[in-house]
Motif scaffolding. Structure first.
Motif, PDB file in Angstrom:
ATOM      1  N   THR A  37     -25.110  71.855 -54.047  1.00  0.00           N
ATOM      2  CA  THR A  37     -24.840  72.059 -52.621  1.00  0.00           C
ATOM      3  C   THR A  37     -26.009  72.812 -52.001  1.00  0.00           C
ATOM      4  OG1 THR A  37     -22.471  72.196 -53.081  1.00  0.00           O
ATOM      5  CG2 THR A  37     -23.225  73.036 -50.955  1.00  0.00           C
ATOM      6  N   GLU A  38     -26.517  72.308 -50.902  1.00  0.00           N
ATOM      7  CA  GLU A  38     -27.675  72.926 -50.267  1.00  0.00           C
ATOM      8  C   GLU A  38     -27.373  74.354 -49.813  1.00  0.00           C
ATOM      9  OE1 GLU A  38     -29.698  70.748 -47.266  1.00  0.00           O
ATOM     10  OE2 GLU A  38     -29.666  68.850 -48.373  1.00  0.00           O
ATOM     11  N   VAL A  39     -28.428  75.168 -49.780  1.00  0.00           N
ATOM     12  CA  VAL A  39     -28.317  76.551 -49.314  1.00  0.00           C
ATOM     13  C   VAL A  39     -29.189  76.733 -48.082  1.00  0.00           C
ATOM     14  CG1 VAL A  39     -27.805  77.395 -51.621  1.00  0.00           C
ATOM     15  CG2 VAL A  39     -30.179  77.353 -50.839  1.00  0.00           C
ATOM     16  N   ALA A  40     -28.991  77.856 -47.398  1.00  0.00           N
ATOM     17  CA  ALA A  40     -29.585  78.039 -46.076  1.00  0.00           C
ATOM     18  C   ALA A  40     -31.091  78.300 -46.108  1.00  0.00           C
ATOM     19  CB  ALA A  40     -28.873  79.184 -45.356  1.00  0.00           C
ATOM     20  N   ALA A  41     -31.526  79.212 -46.956  1.00  0.00           N
ATOM     21  CA  ALA A  41     -32.923  79.669 -46.890  1.00  0.00           C
ATOM     22  C   ALA A  41     -33.448  80.023 -48.272  1.00  0.00           C
ATOM     23  CB  ALA A  41     -33.036  80.866 -45.950  1.00  0.00           C
ATOM     24  N   PRO A  42     -33.836  79.033 -49.065  1.00  0.00           N
ATOM     25  CA  PRO A  42     -34.328  79.314 -50.424  1.00  0.00           C
ATOM     26  C   PRO A  42     -35.594  80.163 -50.407  1.00  0.00           C
ATOM     27  CG  PRO A  42     -33.895  76.968 -50.120  1.00  0.00           C
ATOM     28  CD  PRO A  42     -33.844  77.588 -48.766  1.00  0.00           C
ATOM     29  N   GLU A  43     -35.603  81.157 -51.297  1.00  0.00           N
ATOM     30  CA  GLU A  43     -36.789  82.005 -51.443  1.00  0.00           C
ATOM     31  C   GLU A  43     -36.966  82.331 -52.922  1.00  0.00           C
ATOM     32  OE1 GLU A  43     -38.354  86.517 -50.354  1.00  0.00           O
ATOM     33  OE2 GLU A  43     -36.567  85.717 -49.360  1.00  0.00           O
ATOM     34  N   VAL A  44     -38.096  81.919 -53.487  1.00  0.00           N
ATOM     35  CA  VAL A  44     -38.360  82.193 -54.896  1.00  0.00           C
ATOM     36  C   VAL A  44     -38.697  83.673 -55.059  1.00  0.00           C
ATOM     37  CG1 VAL A  44     -39.828  81.695 -56.881  1.00  0.00           C
ATOM     38  CG2 VAL A  44     -39.151  79.842 -55.341  1.00  0.00           C
ATOM     39  N   GLN A  63     -45.795  77.148 -57.221  1.00  0.00           N
ATOM     40  CA  GLN A  63     -46.033  77.943 -56.025  1.00  0.00           C
ATOM     41  C   GLN A  63     -45.733  77.183 -54.731  1.00  0.00           C
ATOM     42  OE1 GLN A  63     -50.066  79.384 -56.339  1.00  0.00           O
ATOM     43  NE2 GLN A  63     -49.537  80.918 -57.894  1.00  0.00           N
ATOM     44  N   SER A  64     -45.286  75.957 -54.856  1.00  0.00           N
ATOM     45  CA  SER A  64     -45.059  75.118 -53.677  1.00  0.00           C
ATOM     46  C   SER A  64     -43.674  75.306 -53.084  1.00  0.00           C
ATOM     47  CB  SER A  64     -45.264  73.644 -54.042  1.00  0.00           C
ATOM     48  OG  SER A  64     -44.196  73.178 -54.876  1.00  0.00           O
ATOM     49  N   GLU A  65     -43.528  74.904 -51.832  1.00  0.00           N
ATOM     50  CA  GLU A  65     -42.231  74.928 -51.170  1.00  0.00           C
ATOM     51  C   GLU A  65     -41.276  73.935 -51.820  1.00  0.00           C
ATOM     52  OE1 GLU A  65     -39.038  75.669 -48.700  1.00  0.00           O
ATOM     53  OE2 GLU A  65     -40.846  76.850 -49.092  1.00  0.00           O
ATOM     54  N   ARG A  66     -41.837  72.833 -52.336  1.00  0.00           N
ATOM     55  CA  ARG A  66     -41.007  71.837 -53.015  1.00  0.00           C
ATOM     56  C   ARG A  66     -40.284  72.449 -54.213  1.00  0.00           C
ATOM     57  NH1 ARG A  66     -38.273  67.126 -52.182  1.00  0.00           N
ATOM     58  NH2 ARG A  66     -38.479  65.664 -53.914  1.00  0.00           N
ATOM     59  N   PHE A  67     -40.989  73.291 -54.972  1.00  0.00           N
ATOM     60  CA  PHE A  67     -40.385  73.956 -56.126  1.00  0.00           C
ATOM     61  C   PHE A  67     -39.209  74.809 -55.678  1.00  0.00           C
ATOM     62  CE2 PHE A  67     -40.057  77.613 -59.007  1.00  0.00           C
ATOM     63  CZ  PHE A  67     -39.959  76.983 -60.234  1.00  0.00           C
ATOM     64  N   ALA A  68     -39.389  75.572 -54.605  1.00  0.00           N
ATOM     65  CA  ALA A  68     -38.310  76.424 -54.106  1.00  0.00           C
ATOM     66  C   ALA A  68     -37.098  75.588 -53.724  1.00  0.00           C
ATOM     67  CB  ALA A  68     -38.795  77.244 -52.920  1.00  0.00           C
ATOM     68  N   GLN A  69     -37.320  74.473 -53.086  1.00  0.00           N
ATOM     69  CA  GLN A  69     -36.212  73.615 -52.660  1.00  0.00           C
ATOM     70  C   GLN A  69     -35.468  73.029 -53.857  1.00  0.00           C
ATOM     71  OE1 GLN A  69     -35.111  73.052 -49.503  1.00  0.00           O
ATOM     72  NE2 GLN A  69     -36.621  74.489 -48.706  1.00  0.00           N
ATOM     73  N   VAL A  70     -36.217  72.607 -54.870  1.00  0.00           N
ATOM     74  CA  VAL A  70     -35.584  72.016 -56.059  1.00  0.00           C
ATOM     75  C   VAL A  70     -34.809  73.076 -56.829  1.00  0.00           C
ATOM     76  CG1 VAL A  70     -36.016  70.920 -58.300  1.00  0.00           C
ATOM     77  CG2 VAL A  70     -37.261  70.152 -56.260  1.00  0.00           C
ATOM     78  N   MET A  71     -35.396  74.251 -57.014  1.00  0.00           N
ATOM     79  CA  MET A  71     -34.758  75.284 -57.820  1.00  0.00           C
ATOM     80  C   MET A  71     -33.606  75.980 -57.088  1.00  0.00           C
ATOM     81  SD  MET A  71     -36.044  74.942 -60.655  1.00  0.00           S
ATOM     82  CE  MET A  71     -37.142  73.554 -60.923  1.00  0.00           C
ATOM     83  N   LEU A 167     -35.799  82.472 -60.474  1.00  0.00           N
ATOM     84  CA  LEU A 167     -34.766  83.214 -59.762  1.00  0.00           C
ATOM     85  C   LEU A 167     -35.012  83.000 -58.278  1.00  0.00           C
ATOM     86  CD1 LEU A 167     -32.472  85.346 -59.577  1.00  0.00           C
ATOM     87  CD2 LEU A 167     -34.254  87.105 -59.675  1.00  0.00           C
ATOM     88  N   VAL A 168     -34.024  82.424 -57.586  1.00  0.00           N
ATOM     89  CA  VAL A 168     -34.187  82.035 -56.183  1.00  0.00           C
ATOM     90  C   VAL A 168     -33.065  82.631 -55.355  1.00  0.00           C
ATOM     91  CG1 VAL A 168     -34.305  80.081 -54.572  1.00  0.00           C
ATOM     92  CG2 VAL A 168     -35.295  79.871 -56.863  1.00  0.00           C
ATOM     93  N   LEU A 169     -33.420  83.284 -54.257  1.00  0.00           N
ATOM     94  CA  LEU A 169     -32.430  83.735 -53.284  1.00  0.00           C
ATOM     95  C   LEU A 169     -31.987  82.547 -52.445  1.00  0.00           C
ATOM     96  CD1 LEU A 169     -33.976  87.097 -51.998  1.00  0.00           C
ATOM     97  CD2 LEU A 169     -31.863  86.839 -53.301  1.00  0.00           C
ATOM     98  N   THR A 170     -30.711  82.541 -52.058  1.00  0.00           N
ATOM     99  CA  THR A 170     -30.191  81.416 -51.278  1.00  0.00           C
ATOM    100  C   THR A 170     -30.202  81.672 -49.781  1.00  0.00           C
ATOM    101  OG1 THR A 170     -27.912  82.213 -51.363  1.00  0.00           O
ATOM    102  CG2 THR A 170     -28.665  80.801 -53.179  1.00  0.00           C
ATOM    103  N   GLY A 171     -30.328  82.945 -49.380  1.00  0.00           N
ATOM    104  CA  GLY A 171     -30.238  83.260 -47.963  1.00  0.00           C
ATOM    105  C   GLY A 171     -28.816  83.284 -47.454  1.00  0.00           C
ATOM    106  N   GLU A 172     -27.857  83.285 -48.370  1.00  0.00           N
ATOM    107  CA  GLU A 172     -26.444  83.282 -48.014  1.00  0.00           C
ATOM    108  C   GLU A 172     -25.715  84.426 -48.716  1.00  0.00           C
ATOM    109  OE1 GLU A 172     -26.144  78.404 -47.515  1.00  0.00           O
ATOM    110  OE2 GLU A 172     -25.105  79.417 -49.164  1.00  0.00           O
ATOM    111  N   GLN A 173     -24.583  84.802 -48.167  1.00  0.00           N
ATOM    112  CA  GLN A 173     -23.747  85.832 -48.772  1.00  0.00           C
ATOM    113  C   GLN A 173     -22.604  85.172 -49.549  1.00  0.00           C
ATOM    114  OE1 GLN A 173     -24.125  89.557 -48.316  1.00  0.00           O
ATOM    115  NE2 GLN A 173     -26.129  88.608 -48.065  1.00  0.00           N
ATOM    116  N   VAL A 174     -22.216  85.819 -50.639  1.00  0.00           N
ATOM    117  CA  VAL A 174     -21.131  85.338 -51.487  1.00  0.00           C
ATOM    118  C   VAL A 174     -20.091  86.453 -51.617  1.00  0.00           C
ATOM    119  CG1 VAL A 174     -20.514  84.463 -53.772  1.00  0.00           C
ATOM    120  CG2 VAL A 174     -22.737  83.867 -52.777  1.00  0.00           C
TER     121      VAL A 174
END
Length: 545
Positions: A37-44, A63-71, A167-174
């Motif tokens: 399920t997609e998340v709001a704001a991925p940040e590696v 180091q690419s944005e693509r990696f952040a989106q996939v992970m 380890l990737v932040l989703t930009g969302e609260q749980v």
């Protein structure tokens, strides 16, 4: 990006769920196709570069944005076919029925562009699956940091383990009720990408046996042996020089040999845990890797003071089923459940029982070797050595003794050129003083017991004739100075939840070299501070940890 390709061998060879919806339900298959399920704001936040190299990802891609989106689960690479695995399990000794990947989704099997090595990439915290039951399929930052750090800490300690890539932040609260006390609160969400040749576990086989789906069970067992234990089918299959694994029938003897090897690998893994003071915390059969890897880093903990009864899991506080000292027994019990699950596939179960009973023998042998190495001895043999080890365990438990610092101090005890019975007691015990939490509270009987054991140890070392320098070097190669102490992990988590990840980065550096003492890392080798004795995350954790 390096030309990593993805395969779907598990999905191609084994029966899958006919439905692709996320709705929780009973699934009579090996997996369910489901996308993250997609998340709001991925940040590696962090990446272990050695794991990226293991998989075959180059630095530019990492180091690419693509990696952040996939992970984060927002995008897929060509060839990825995501799924969640179906499995069951015995939890705290009771059959729990279907469990499955409730918050983990496998992206695919990555093939290294040069070596061809195959690794399964799995996102933990990637959203709901048919196995999420009443949960949301997400993970919080604190549990994600703990898995991200501990996976690699264990690898560098030399303990068989799954690995962690990112380890990737989703930009969302749980929302989580971390103490199960009716007070849920929002926490930052995160996703960990974990890596292993396979995430199959004992419960993967138990679920099909419990349902009497023997065709599915046989197919899964044969898949496992052909791809992860091909050497059991013969030298030609193992070397790839002749008959393909698919051409060799899997016989009863192969299944027995497989169970025997799983027992051996499990024994090796648990001996590794005992050596470094690791407590898994939730050794359910669904958390036992069929490859003998430490898997599912949830409410784990590390021994601070030596306590065979220590369990970090709040859910297990009453029963203490998964306490440190009982881990070998639980492993044997879990293997018994695995053996029961596959018994229906063989005509005569007697050899299976013999394969199962191989575990105590191999564990005992490995444990003796491990203790000899920890003590800097050539070997442990006979009743006198048995008494020496039993005396050590009693001494460590008698007064509050730091498990890690004790063995590093013991390596500094002078044995060469002294008379064991004549050496001054304070000189003898001086290297160990840092390991005691409250030395001023020791009474005369405590010191007498400590001194008596140390004199027996010095005499035993002298019997081997080992030089102190050689003994020190050997002991420090198996007794770490740095482990992911519970309070260190919690300090890093507290900082990270405030937006500061420097603690995570510092631990990443230190945990790569757990046996190499460095003066600049002195604070990472300190005993548990008093403030951490009863703090959540340091002395106790829940299954959401």
């Amino acid at each position: 990006m390096a030309s990593v390709t993805f395969d779907d061998r598990f999905m191609r060879e084994l029966p899958g769920d006919a439905l692709s919806e996320r709705r929780p339900r009973q699934v009579r298959a090996c997996y369910s196709p489901v996308e993250p399920t997609e998340v709001a704001a991925p940040e590696v936040v962090a990446v272990w570069p050695e794991v990226a190299e293991l998989v075959g990802f180059d630095e530019d891609f990492v180091q690419s944005e693509r990696f952040a989106q996939v992970m984060a689960g927002n995008a897929l690479l060509d060839g990825m076919r995501p799924y969640a695995a179906c499995y069951g399990g015995h939890q705290f000794g009771n059959w729990a029925g279907q469990l499955g990947d409730g918050r983990a989704i496998t992206l695919g099997e990555a093939l290294h562009p040069e070596t061809g090595a195959r690794h399964e990439l799995q996102l933990k915290g990637a959203g709901m699956t048919p196995y999420s039951r009443m949960a949301d399929g997400r993970a919080v930052l604190r549990s994600s940091i703990r898995e991200f750090l501990c996976s690699e800490a264990m690898f560098h300690l030399g303990v068989p383990t799954t690995r962690a890539l990112s380890l990737v932040l989703t930009g969302e609260q749980v929302m989580r009720d971390k103490l199960y006390d009716g007070r849920p609160a929002p926490e930052p969400g995160a996703v960990v990408c974990r890596v292993a040749p396979s995430f199959l576990r004992f419960g993967s086989y138990e679920i099909h046996a419990a349902r009497k789906d023997l065709d599915i069970l046989r197919g899964l067992v044969e898949h496992t042996i052909r791809h992860y234990f091909p050497h059991l089918l013969g030298e030609d299959v193992a070397s790839g020089s002749s008959a393909a694994a698919s051409d060799v029938p899997v016989s009863d003897a192969h299944i027995v040999a497989w169970v025997r090897e799983v027992a051996e690998r499990t024994a090796s893994m648990v001996v590794g845990w005992m050596r470094v003071g690791f407590v898994h915390g939730v050794m359910n059969t669904d958390n036992m890797s069929i490859l003998g890897l430490t898997i599912d880093y949830g409410p784990y903990g590390w021994l601070d003071n030596f306590d065979p009864g220590f369990t970090p899991n709040t859910t297990d506080r009453g029963q203490r089923r998964y306490r440190y000292g009982y881990q070998p027994d639980v492993a044997y019990w879990n293997l018994y459940k695995l053996t029961n699950a596959v018994a229906a596939l063989v005509e005569d179960a007697t050899p299976l029982q013999e394969a199962l009973d191989h575990f105590p023998a191999v564990y005992s042998e490995l444990q003796l070797d491990m203790m000899a190495e920890k003590l800097g001895l050539a070997s442990l043999e006979g009743s006198r050595d048995e008494a020496l080890v039993e005396g050590l365990m009693a001494m460590l438990a008698r007064v509050e003794t730091d498990y890690i610092l004790f063995y590093r101090g013991l390596a500094e005890v002078r044995c060469e050129g002294v008379e064991a019975d004549a050496v001054d007691a304070e000189v003898l015990r001086a290297p160990l003083m840092e390991a005691y939490y409250s030395p001023d509270s020791h009474n005369d009987e405590d010191w007498e017991a400590i001194d008596a054991w140390l004199r027996a140890y010095v005499a035993r070392v002298q019997k081997d004739g080992t030089r102190d320098e050689a003994r020190r070097e050997a002991m420090n190669a198996v007794n770490p100075i740095y482990v992911l102490r519970n309070y260190l992990a919690q300090e890093a988590i507290d900082q990270a939840e405030a937006g500061d990840f420097s603690g995570v980065y510092s631990l990443m550096e230190v945990l790569r070299a757990p046996y190499e003492e460095r003066s600049e890392w002195g604070r990472f080798a300190k005993k548990r501070p008093d403030w951490a004795r009863d703090k959540f995350g340091c002395s106790m954790l829940s299954c959401s940890s």
